[in-house]
Enzyme design. Structure first.
Site, PDB file in Angstrom:
ATOM      1  N   TYR A 263     -11.472  -0.999   1.424  1.00 35.30           N
ATOM      2  CA  TYR A 263     -11.045  -1.787   0.266  1.00 35.30           C
ATOM      3  C   TYR A 263     -11.245  -3.288   0.514  1.00 35.30           C
ATOM      4  CZ  TYR A 263      -8.873   2.242  -2.065  1.00 35.30           C
ATOM      5  OH  TYR A 263      -8.651   3.435  -2.703  1.00 35.30           O
TER       6      TYR A 263
ATOM      7  N   ARG B  89       0.821  -1.208   0.000  1.00 32.34           N
ATOM      8  CA  ARG B  89       0.000   0.000   0.000  1.00 32.34           C
ATOM      9  C   ARG B  89       0.860   1.266   0.000  1.00 32.34           C
ATOM     10  NH1 ARG B  89      -5.242   1.849   1.506  1.00 32.34           N
ATOM     11  NH2 ARG B  89      -5.204   3.731   2.799  1.00 32.34           N
TER      12      ARG B  89
ATOM     13  N   LEU C 139      -6.751   7.766  -1.304  1.00 24.74           N
ATOM     14  CA  LEU C 139      -6.910   6.327  -1.060  1.00 24.74           C
ATOM     15  C   LEU C 139      -7.938   6.142   0.047  1.00 24.74           C
ATOM     16  CD1 LEU C 139      -3.188   5.127  -1.034  1.00 24.74           C
ATOM     17  CD2 LEU C 139      -4.948   4.240  -2.551  1.00 24.74           C
ATOM     18  N   SER C 140      -8.834   5.189  -0.111  1.00 28.10           N
ATOM     19  CA  SER C 140      -9.763   4.850   0.948  1.00 28.10           C
ATOM     20  C   SER C 140      -9.045   4.052   2.032  1.00 28.10           C
ATOM     21  CB  SER C 140     -10.937   4.047   0.391  1.00 28.10           C
ATOM     22  OG  SER C 140     -11.699   4.809  -0.506  1.00 28.10           O
ATOM     23  N   ALA C 141      -9.690   3.912   3.181  1.00 31.75           N
ATOM     24  CA  ALA C 141      -9.126   3.142   4.281  1.00 31.75           C
ATOM     25  C   ALA C 141      -9.014   1.670   3.886  1.00 31.75           C
ATOM     26  CB  ALA C 141     -10.001   3.283   5.521  1.00 31.75           C
TER      27      ALA C 141
END
Length: 430
Positions: A111, A80, A105-107
């Site tokens: 995802y 990540r 970016l989402s948490a």
């Protein structure tokens, strides 16, 4: 009985978020961010931060956000932190969303839920609406394989440029690339509300922005019959399955808060700008098909040789080797614990269990549980011995299983011209 506690906190990543603790039902013990003015998705914070990518995935597994082997493999294959700007990499392994300018970016917990809900399989077609950095699309591509379809639509041209940079970095430098058959994503600039649904339908669709009810039918029409759509619909991450031409099944997953879809701008001529999606199925060259076939054959024969070598060690169960890529996962000292999360600070209540504990599913059976030989007075000494033994086993594994890219070594050993070898390696640097 449901008890709801609202807590306001400040952190270095967000100006303000509201956390809600639900003490009952499916979301028991889970914190969700319901409002965050600076982030595009739920803030996260549902699991502990990791020291590296593997430890973050371990935490997501323990919290049951990652539940399937395919999803776990995809998450472990892509670091990540590689999708963060260099100055922000220290935050990559926290379960938090991140944004810098148009890049976001989402948490990780979000995802994870998305990947699990999509129920991905090799050969499917996937459309990512709001594809961002390409992190999710790249993980999806590892599962879809070389004969899938992997498309993304992103509103900002600078974000697509960044996504292609990250994609090239992954292909050229990551050893994980050679452990999978990859479906490379293609990204286009545009507003996802300006796609003509009748012209293109997909097996799997994900939307990374908040959708209101007036756009739900538009999104559903992007699906083939039997397809799955995952999207934040009115502050709930929602899974919609198209069961027939005019029939649907809807399931709410978790509460989230995403920034809403950006509506198309009014144009002077009154005409709608159509987003040109990439071709659904491109005709591959014979050279490209030969490369896929050669790489698959080399990996298959290497897997068969490993399977024969380990057949006895696996208790005589030998035969066909386990399919799919294998990973040497980072070992962590796991002990059962109860966790309490309050205002983004972690307090742990440990309940130690006698005897070594290891739920690593990728073990080859070389470790066996030993009976408890120590008394009550020697518990602390026994615990110290267990930790030393774990470190010795880990060091032994590192010595006995050096990081060798078997596929690369086999390709380089083929009696072929160097330019052809580099083509088979996708011109990778290592």
């Amino acid at each position: 009985m449901r008890v709801q506690i609202t807590i306001k906190i400040n952190t270095s990543l967000i100006s303000e978020s509201i956390l809600i603790y639900v003490a009952g039902g499916r979301d028991k013990g889970r914190y969700s961010s319901w409002s965050s003015p600076l982030t595009p998705a739920e803030m996260g914070g549902a699991v502990s931060a990791g020291e590296d990518n593997d430890e973050l995935i371990d935490n997501l597994k323990e919290a049951h956000y990652i539940r399937s082997e395919l999803v776990e493999q995809a998450f472990r294959a892509i670091d990540r932190a590689d999708y963060y700007l260099e100055e922000f990499r220290d935050n990559a392994y926290k379960d938090l969303a991140w944004r810098h300018g148009n890049i976001h970016l989402s948490a990780p917990c979000i995802y994870s839920e998305v990947m699990e809900a999509l129920d991905l399989q090799p050969g499917l077609s996937f459309l990512n609406l709001g594809s961002g950095t390409g992190y999710l699309s790249t993980m999806v591509g590892l599962i879809l394989g070389p004969f899938g379809v992997n498309h993304g639509v992103e509103l900002h041209a600078d974000v697509i440029e960044y996504a292609y940079q990250r994609l090239e970095f992954f292909i050229k430098t990551s050893d994980s690339f050679d452990k999978f058959e990859f479906c490379e994503p293609s990204f286009v600039v545009g507003n996802c509300l300006e796609i003509t649904p009748e012209s293109r339908q997909y097996d799997r669709v994900y939307c990374g922005a908040g959708v209101q009810r007036e756009h739900e039918d538009y999104m559903r029409n992007l699906l083939k019959v039997g397809g799955i759509l995952v999207l934040p619909l009115e502050e709930k991450l929602t899974k919609i399955t198209r069961t027939g031409y005019n029939t649907w099944e809807t399931k709410k997953i978790i509460a989230v808060s995403f920034a809403p879809l950006v509506l198309p701008k009014n144009r002077d001529n009154g005409k709608t700008k159509i987003v040109p999606l990439p071709a659904m199925f491109e005709v591959r060259t014979l050279q490209d098909l030969a490369r896929i076939s050669i790489r698959q054959t080399l990996k298959k024969t290497a897997g068969q040789e490993r399977g024969r070598g380990r057949g006895v060690a696996r208790g005589g169960m030998g035969g066909a080797p386990k399919s799919g890529p294998r990973y040497k996962r980072r070992r962590v000292h796991r002990r059962r614990m109860d966790s309490v999360l309050l205002a983004n600070k972690h307090m742990f209540l440990n309940r130690m269990l006698p005897g070594p504990m290891d739920d690593n599913n990728n073990c080859d059976g070389e470790e066996e549980e030993r009976p408890d030989e120590g008394g009550v007075g020697g518990a602390a000494e026994e615990e110290e011995e267990e930790e030393e033994e774990e470190e010795e086993r880990e060091a032994g594994e590192l010595r006995s299983e050096p990081a060798v890219n078997v596929l690369r070594e086999r390709i380089l050993g083929l009696p072929l011209p160097e330019p052809l070898k580099m083509y088979l390696l996708y011109y990778r640097e290592k």
